[in-house]
Design a protein around this motif. Structure first.
Motif, PDB file in Angstrom:
ATOM      1  N   THR A  86     -51.773  41.005 -22.501  1.00 30.41           N
ATOM      2  CA  THR A  86     -52.101  41.505 -23.826  1.00 30.41           C
ATOM      3  C   THR A  86     -51.703  42.971 -23.885  1.00 30.41           C
ATOM      4  O   THR A  86     -51.250  43.547 -22.887  1.00 30.41           O
ATOM      5  N   HIS A  87     -51.863  43.588 -25.051  1.00 28.76           N
ATOM      6  CA  HIS A  87     -51.248  44.884 -25.307  1.00 28.76           C
ATOM      7  C   HIS A  87     -51.746  45.987 -24.374  1.00 28.76           C
ATOM      8  O   HIS A  87     -52.859  45.969 -23.876  1.00 28.76           O
ATOM      9  N   TRP A 160     -46.926  49.186 -25.236  1.00 29.66           N
ATOM     10  CA  TRP A 160     -47.575  48.158 -26.067  1.00 29.66           C
ATOM     11  C   TRP A 160     -47.185  46.767 -25.577  1.00 29.66           C
ATOM     12  O   TRP A 160     -48.013  45.870 -25.491  1.00 29.66           O
ATOM     13  N   ASN A 161     -45.913  46.608 -25.222  1.00 28.29           N
ATOM     14  CA  ASN A 161     -45.373  45.337 -24.728  1.00 28.29           C
ATOM     15  C   ASN A 161     -45.004  45.527 -23.256  1.00 28.29           C
ATOM     16  O   ASN A 161     -43.839  45.568 -22.887  1.00 28.29           O
ATOM     17  N   THR A 219     -52.889  52.885 -31.575  1.00 31.18           N
ATOM     18  CA  THR A 219     -53.282  51.522 -31.214  1.00 31.18           C
ATOM     19  C   THR A 219     -52.727  51.097 -29.864  1.00 31.18           C
ATOM     20  O   THR A 219     -53.127  50.069 -29.329  1.00 31.18           O
ATOM     21  N   GLY A 220     -51.784  51.871 -29.347  1.00 26.99           N
ATOM     22  CA  GLY A 220     -51.053  51.488 -28.147  1.00 26.99           C
ATOM     23  C   GLY A 220     -49.606  51.187 -28.447  1.00 26.99           C
ATOM     24  O   GLY A 220     -48.743  51.318 -27.582  1.00 26.99           O
ATOM     25  N   THR A 226     -42.623  54.884 -20.958  1.00 23.33           N
ATOM     26  CA  THR A 226     -43.150  53.744 -20.206  1.00 23.33           C
ATOM     27  C   THR A 226     -42.010  52.826 -19.782  1.00 23.33           C
ATOM     28  O   THR A 226     -40.925  52.828 -20.367  1.00 23.33           O
ATOM     29  N   ILE A 227     -42.272  52.021 -18.768  1.00 22.34           N
ATOM     30  CA  ILE A 227     -41.327  50.978 -18.358  1.00 22.34           C
ATOM     31  C   ILE A 227     -41.387  49.838 -19.367  1.00 22.34           C
ATOM     32  O   ILE A 227     -42.469  49.386 -19.747  1.00 22.34           O
ATOM     33  N   TYR A 228     -40.205  49.372 -19.785  1.00 14.49           N
ATOM     34  CA  TYR A 228     -40.138  48.333 -20.810  1.00 14.49           C
ATOM     35  C   TYR A 228     -39.545  47.025 -20.292  1.00 14.49           C
ATOM     36  O   TYR A 228     -39.815  45.961 -20.841  1.00 14.49           O
ATOM     37  N   THR A 229     -38.736  47.085 -19.235  1.00  4.20           N
ATOM     38  CA  THR A 229     -38.069  45.882 -18.749  1.00  4.20           C
ATOM     39  C   THR A 229     -37.845  45.997 -17.248  1.00  4.20           C
ATOM     40  O   THR A 229     -37.562  47.089 -16.734  1.00  4.20           O
ATOM     41  N   ILE A 230     -37.998  44.871 -16.538  1.00  3.47           N
ATOM     42  CA  ILE A 230     -37.902  44.814 -15.075  1.00  3.47           C
ATOM     43  C   ILE A 230     -37.130  43.554 -14.699  1.00  3.47           C
ATOM     44  O   ILE A 230     -37.287  42.509 -15.338  1.00  3.47           O
TER      45      ILE A 230
END
Length: 643
Positions: A86-87, A160-161, A219-220, A226-230
């Protein structure tokens, strides 16, 4: 929703597929399930095939967790183990059989090397959220561990994601990303931090507390740096790629001991793009793909690059993707695991495919509406392309195996017959009429065994023969051949052969003659009159009297004999077992005259198609008199093996 009484009651239109998916995953059940996280609608699981003739219904969906849903992954060796998100970086693990669940978000207590990375002098306040995100938005029945919306100090920022990915080399290993990369080798029970801060860590943008101006909006979704993809390399587990929302592409070649920022090696990109996806190649540890997204700053151009040397240099593979307004923002890229030249991208307006590694791209819609595609998955066993859209829910392109087999050699040939996917004789689990009209009904995959072939040019008529080497039966089908890829679905049945057809015709002729004599000679005028009324009312032979001038309307015997004459003509002219079936059905209407012998084989058994047993069958594709040989396979529903 619809209300017709001013809001006292509402009617929900749950028949519209308008879900906003962020990310999706698939399991290895047979048929497989698709899981995904939705904006403001938690996590959902849905079968790719319900075995229900009505299709895939709302009733087949399972809701796995609450909150805003994001990344969801399933252990490929155990479908019961589901990971969900979740977020703002809260993660859970759930047993899909028992529904037992546990929070697995990294904490100072569960991160074994936390003290090695924690900086007590980090100069940043904790983000003060306006909605207080927390783990309990996943499941509210277990104790919450968050403090004012956070579970780690301000040094560790979560998107957030926030990404959650499984290792392709060890299903017990998972990664999650904050501003640092976390790795677990025990399904999330404990964690290791395996990177420094991989973002720009900009003090001006790393805290979203005061976003929103006059009205606070933290809200986040506003989190940054931030890291977005791995992605971990399927070839070498020590090679891990990371992309951040502030534009960095980072790589480790030694499992996190050291990292290299290779962003500056990507040509011609601005510094305000998000890295929307990193994709490690299935074929070479040094090869990877990266896509970037600039629509946040009104840059909707497609950015897609490939490296073959661990990021030391990059080649533009966006090819001829649309660049003019409104552009073609790329959200995701996926490389096929069987064909290194086969790539798909999910864009703001749908899916594109290339079969030459990125030089030429084509729209790959096949009924998919023009919608933002945020995630793509190629099922590793079934070769289905699954799309998670942000606005039109889940879509599946069934069986892309012909594209996986497409090569330059195939495309310069005149004709090519592909190796087909196994056809499955799925059981029927239909529930009957228990669902209202205001619920969703999605189609199941087409039933049958696919026979796929490539034609360099169009052909008016192509013949396909499927032969059973054991029984000698042959099923012949015809198709119009289009340039490019063609698919014919064999229904996994053989038709009655000529001998069986003629034997059945002779049987029906004897039945007809017996009935005809009975109508001529019977003294049961009451039965004849009732049959006359039935014939005129039910219209068992709708086009028998198109001008509605029924001969001898008041004479039942005359009308019925005239009807039997038409049946005799239809019997003689019948060319297929379907037409013979129609004749038999009309003769069954005279069973009152036959008496009890109707129950003892008088009409014979119905002539039907013969279901092909599980096995392999010969396929011959004939184009302009030249035959091309192949095979097609059939299997029983895997549930039968559990009996």
């Amino acid at each position: 929703y619809l209300t017709v009484d001013g809001g006292t009651s509402v009617l929900a239109f749950n028949n519209m597929a308008v879900g906003q998916y962020y990310a999706i995953g698939v399991d290895m059940r047979d048929p497989y399930w698709v899981y995904g996280g939705l904006q403001d609608n938690g996590g959902w699981g849905i079968p790719s095939n319900s075995r229900d003739n009505a299709g895939i219904l709302n009733d087949h969906v399972t809701v796995t967790n609450g909150g805003d849903g994001f990344h969801m992954q399933v252990d490929p060796t155990d479908w019961r183990t589901l990971y969900t998100t979740t977020h703002v970086g809260y993660f859970g693990r759930q047993n899909m059989e028992t529904r037992e669940h546990v929070f697995i978000t990294p904490t100072p207590q569960t991160t074994v090397n936390f003290s090695d990375y924690y900086d007590p002098d980090f100069d940043e306040d904790q983000t003060n959220y306006s909605i207080n995100p927390q783990e309990r938005w996943l499941w509210g029945d277990i104790p919450n561990r968050t403090i004012n919306g956070s579970i780690l100090p301000a040094q560790f920022r979560w998107n957030w994601n926030s990404p959650l990915v499984l290792s392709p080399t060890n299903p017990r290993t998972i990664y999650v990303g904050s501003s640092h990369l976390f790795k677990s080798v025990d399904q999330g029970d404990t964690w290791l931090i395996v990177s420094p801060d991989l973002t720009k860590n900009d003090p001006d943008t790393r805290n979203s507390t005061h976003s929103g101006g006059l009205t606070k909006d933290a809200t986040g979704a506003e989190n940054y740096n931030t890291i977005y993809t791995i992605d971990e390399s399927p070839v070498n587990s020590a090679v891990v790629w990371v992309g951040t929302d502030d534009g960095y592409v980072q790589i480790t070649r030694n499992g996190g001991t050291s990292w290299a920022n290779v962003t500056d090696n990507i040509p011609g990109i601005a510094d305000d793009l998000w890295v929307s996806r990193v994709e490690a190649s299935h074929f070479d540890a040094a090869t990877a793909y990266v896509t970037l997204d600039g629509h946040w700053v009104d840059d909707t151009a497609p950015y897609a690059f490939k490296t073959t040397n661990f990021g030391e240099s990059w080649t533009d593979v966006s090819g001829d993707l649309p660049r003019e307004n409104p552009g073609c923002t790329i959200h995701t890229i996926v490389e096929d695991s069987r064909n290194p030249n086969l790539l798909f991208v999910g864009t703001e307006f749908g899916v594109y495919v290339t079969v030459d590694g990125g030089t030429r791209w084509s729209r790959f819609m096949n009924g998919l509406p023009p919608v933002a595609v945020h995630d793509l998955v190629i099922h590793p066993r079934d070769a289905d392309l699954v799309a998670g859209t942000h606005g039109r829910s889940i879509w599946i392109a069934d069986d892309i195996s012909p594209l996986q087999q497409l090569s330059e050699e195939v495309m310069i040939s005149e004709v090519h017959l592909f190796e087909g996917r196994v056809g499955t004789k799925w059981l029927d689990f239909s529930k009957g009429r228990i669902q209202s009209f205001f619920k969703f009904r999605g189609p199941n995959p087409p039933r049958g065994a696919p026979i796929d072939f490539y034609l360099r040019s169009a052909h008016d008529s192509v013949r396909i023969d499927v032969a059973d080497p054991i029984s000698g039966r042959i099923r012949t089908m015809w198709a119009e051949g289009q340039p490019g890829l063609n698919r014919v679905l064999w229904d996994m049945r053989f038709l009655p052969n000529d001998q069986e057809t003629e034997e059945h015709r002779a049987l029906l002729a004897r039945v007809h003659d017996t009935i005809y004599q009975s109508v001529r000679t019977t003294r049961r005028d009451d039965i004849l009159e009732q049959m006359r009324k039935d014939l005129l009312a039910i219209q068992r032979y709708p086009d028998l009297y198109p001008d509605a001038e029924y001969p001898g309307m008041n004479d039942a015997r005359t009308l019925l004999l005239d009807h039997l004459d038409h049946i005799a003509d239809a019997l003689e002219a019948a060319e297929s077992f379907h037409q013979l079936f129609s004749v038999r059905e009309q003769l069954l209407a005279y069973s009152q005259l036959v008496g009890d012998q109707a129950f003892f084989g008088f009409y014979g058994e119905e002539l039907t198609a013969i279901e092909a047993p599980a096995g392999r069958y010969r396929v011959t594709l004939t184009v302009d008199g030249t035959g091309y040989a192949g095979t097609v396979s059939v299997r029983d529903d895997p549930l039968k093996a559990l009996r």
